[in-house]
Design a protein around this motif. Structure first.
Motif, PDB file in Angstrom:
ATOM      1  N   LYS A  17      17.031 -34.111  -6.301  1.00 32.94           N
ATOM      2  CA  LYS A  17      16.490 -34.132  -4.940  1.00 32.94           C
ATOM      3  C   LYS A  17      16.051 -32.724  -4.577  1.00 32.94           C
ATOM      4  N   ARG A  18      15.031 -32.643  -3.748  1.00 35.29           N
ATOM      5  CA  ARG A  18      14.545 -31.331  -3.294  1.00 35.29           C
ATOM      6  C   ARG A  18      15.694 -30.547  -2.665  1.00 35.29           C
ATOM      7  N   GLY A  19      15.806 -29.275  -3.045  1.00 34.16           N
ATOM      8  CA  GLY A  19      16.849 -28.409  -2.506  1.00 34.16           C
ATOM      9  C   GLY A  19      18.165 -28.459  -3.252  1.00 34.16           C
ATOM     10  N   PRO A 141      18.154 -29.650   3.067  1.00 35.96           N
ATOM     11  CA  PRO A 141      17.188 -29.261   2.027  1.00 35.96           C
ATOM     12  C   PRO A 141      16.020 -28.420   2.544  1.00 35.96           C
ATOM     13  N   GLU A 142      15.529 -28.703   3.746  1.00 36.70           N
ATOM     14  CA  GLU A 142      14.398 -27.931   4.288  1.00 36.70           C
ATOM     15  C   GLU A 142      14.777 -26.465   4.468  1.00 36.70           C
ATOM     16  N   THR A 143      15.988 -26.217   4.942  1.00 28.29           N
ATOM     17  CA  THR A 143      16.476 -24.849   5.134  1.00 28.29           C
ATOM     18  C   THR A 143      16.665 -24.162   3.786  1.00 28.29           C
ATOM     19  N   VAL A 144      17.238 -24.882   2.843  1.00 27.96           N
ATOM     20  CA  VAL A 144      17.465 -24.344   1.495  1.00 27.96           C
ATOM     21  C   VAL A 144      16.139 -23.936   0.863  1.00 27.96           C
ATOM     22  N   LEU A 145      15.159 -24.815   0.936  1.00 25.70           N
ATOM     23  CA  LEU A 145      13.853 -24.527   0.324  1.00 25.70           C
ATOM     24  C   LEU A 145      13.104 -23.426   1.066  1.00 25.70           C
ATOM     25  N   ARG A 146      13.275 -23.341   2.379  1.00 26.07           N
ATOM     26  CA  ARG A 146      12.643 -22.250   3.134  1.00 26.07           C
ATOM     27  C   ARG A 146      13.215 -20.915   2.662  1.00 26.07           C
ATOM     28  N   ARG A 147      14.538 -20.836   2.506  1.00 31.21           N
ATOM     29  CA  ARG A 147      15.160 -19.597   2.015  1.00 31.21           C
ATOM     30  C   ARG A 147      14.667 -19.262   0.606  1.00 31.21           C
ATOM     31  N   ALA A 148      14.690 -20.261  -0.279  1.00 35.48           N
ATOM     32  CA  ALA A 148      14.288 -20.024  -1.671  1.00 35.48           C
ATOM     33  C   ALA A 148      12.831 -19.577  -1.762  1.00 35.48           C
ATOM     34  N   ASN A 149      11.942 -20.239  -1.023  1.00 34.51           N
ATOM     35  CA  ASN A 149      10.528 -19.865  -1.057  1.00 34.51           C
ATOM     36  C   ASN A 149      10.276 -18.516  -0.403  1.00 34.51           C
ATOM     37  N   ASN A 150      11.050 -18.174   0.636  1.00 34.08           N
ATOM     38  CA  ASN A 150      10.945 -16.855   1.251  1.00 34.08           C
ATOM     39  C   ASN A 150      11.351 -15.780   0.246  1.00 34.08           C
TER      40      ASN A 150
END
Length: 187
Positions: A17-19, A141-150
């Motif tokens: 799953k994403r994140g 997951p949205e928060t996790v992916l925002r951190r990772a992409n940042n």
């Protein structure tokens, strides 16, 4: 813990799953260490790695924070199918790679959050130096992916120059992405 069992944290690709915080035990290194990352989507993983040097003039190569023999490094390099992944990992830092290059043919495992302390303690009995779950809660997951992409765009405290095998490695990166906290020790 809905996708793993008491006996195994291995999951199948279709279960990702994403994140997700995923990791793979490096079988070519005799299960000496695991490599961690955040599953992005479309078979892509955001990960943090030390700079790799694949020079034939060198007697050893630094990969994932370990000094490994050049022959093993060359074998690992040959396993890579993507030129883009090879180039990204050569530079080090926070990079994105395809799932195949991330796994290097090893099994995918899921790092688990929000586990009861008794479960975590039982899990550590078999592997006291390897952490595969935490008591801390994970963010959406949205928060996790925002951190990772940042971090992918800006590196933050996860630049190639700040990589440290014990205090700032791929597992610390993934845990930070999942929780927003830089852990100095595993609780």
């Amino acid at each position: 813990m809905d996708r793993i069992t008491w006996y195994s944290s291995c999951i199948e690709r279709w279960q990702l799953k994403r994140g997700d915080h995923i990791y793979c035990w490096r079988t070519r290194a005799g299960y000496l260490y695991s490599h961690h990352g955040i599953y992005e989507s479309d078979q892509k993983v955001i990960q943090y790695c030390s700079a790799s040097t694949f020079s034939s003039s060198s007697s050893s190569s630094r990969q994932a924070g370990f000094q490994i023999p050049l022959a093993l490094s060359a074998m690992t390099q040959a396993q890579r199918t993507c030129i883009a992944c090879r180039e990204a990992e050569r530079e080090g830092g926070v990079v994105i790679s395809c799932l195949d290059c991330f796994t290097e043919g090893d099994n995918i495992c899921l790092f688990v959050y929000s586990v009861p302390r008794w479960f975590r303690n039982m899990w550590l009995i078999g592997s006291p130096s390897q952490h595969t779950c935490l008591v801390e809660a994970e963010d959406p997951p949205e928060t996790v992916l925002r951190r990772a992409n940042n971090l992918l765009a800006n590196h933050g405290g996860f630049s190639v120059d700040s990589y440290d095998l014990l205090t700032n490695n791929c597992q610390h990166f993934a845990i930070y992405c999942k929780t927003g906290r830089k852990l100095t020790r595993f609780n």
